[in-house]
Design a protein around this motif. Structure first.
Motif, PDB file in Angstrom:
ATOM      1  N   THR A  94       0.771  74.286  85.059  1.00 46.15           N
ATOM      2  CA  THR A  94       2.307  74.220  85.903  1.00 46.15           C
ATOM      3  C   THR A  94       3.140  74.078  84.855  1.00 46.15           C
ATOM      4  N   ILE A  95       3.797  75.112  84.568  1.00 48.81           N
ATOM      5  CA  ILE A  95       4.822  74.752  83.642  1.00 48.81           C
ATOM      6  C   ILE A  95       6.229  73.917  84.306  1.00 48.81           C
ATOM      7  N   GLU A  97       9.742  71.309  82.899  1.00 43.12           N
ATOM      8  CA  GLU A  97      10.777  71.295  81.829  1.00 43.12           C
ATOM      9  C   GLU A  97      11.451  70.081  82.593  1.00 43.12           C
TER      10      GLU A  97
END
Length: 137
Positions: A94-95, A97
């Motif tokens: 899962t990205i 940021e």
């Protein structure tokens, strides 16, 4: 008294999402994503918002499972804070940021955690046995 919400995001392969705090208290330390509940907002909605703002992970408030309430008088050096913690499980990869007050956002193995801010190690113990958690100094 201040009201906050935190989120324990774990992957199905044993990692937890932590953010590096960008300001005091505990600037430079690792913590669970979370923050203040805004007026007119539920703690669950605040948890979903803070997760999005601090780590770029989008989750519907209904997808967050309540873990409990943490209200020890000394849990925050700024004064009396009460938090409701939630849990979300995601797939590996899962990205994330970093954003808002997070300098970095990273996946950490539950077996090799850094020292955590506030009482976040205690919150993590609700999702992993203490024997599985290893905090480094």
């Amino acid at each position: 008294m201040r009201y906050t919400a935190d989120v324990v995001v774990t992957t199905t392969d044993g990692h937890v999402l932590l953010i590096e705090r960008g300001w005091d208290p505990h600037k430079g330390m690792w913590a669970l994503p979370g923050g203040h509940v805004d007026p007119g907002e539920t703690s669950r909605a605040a948890a979903a918002r803070e997760l999005r703002e601090e780590a770029g992970v989008y989750a519907a408030p209904a997808d967050l499972l309540r873990l409990g309430v943490w209200d020890s008088p000394g849990r925050d050096p700024r004064g009396r804070y009460v938090t409701v913690a939630y849990r979300l499980t995601v797939l590996p990869g899962t990205i994330i940021e970093p954003g808002d007050d997070a300098v970095r956002a990273e996946w950490w193995p539950l077996t090799d955690l850094p020292r955590l801010a506030f009482d976040h190690a205690e919150i993590l113990r609700t999702v992993a046995p203490a024997s599985a958690l290893n905090q480094t100094a």
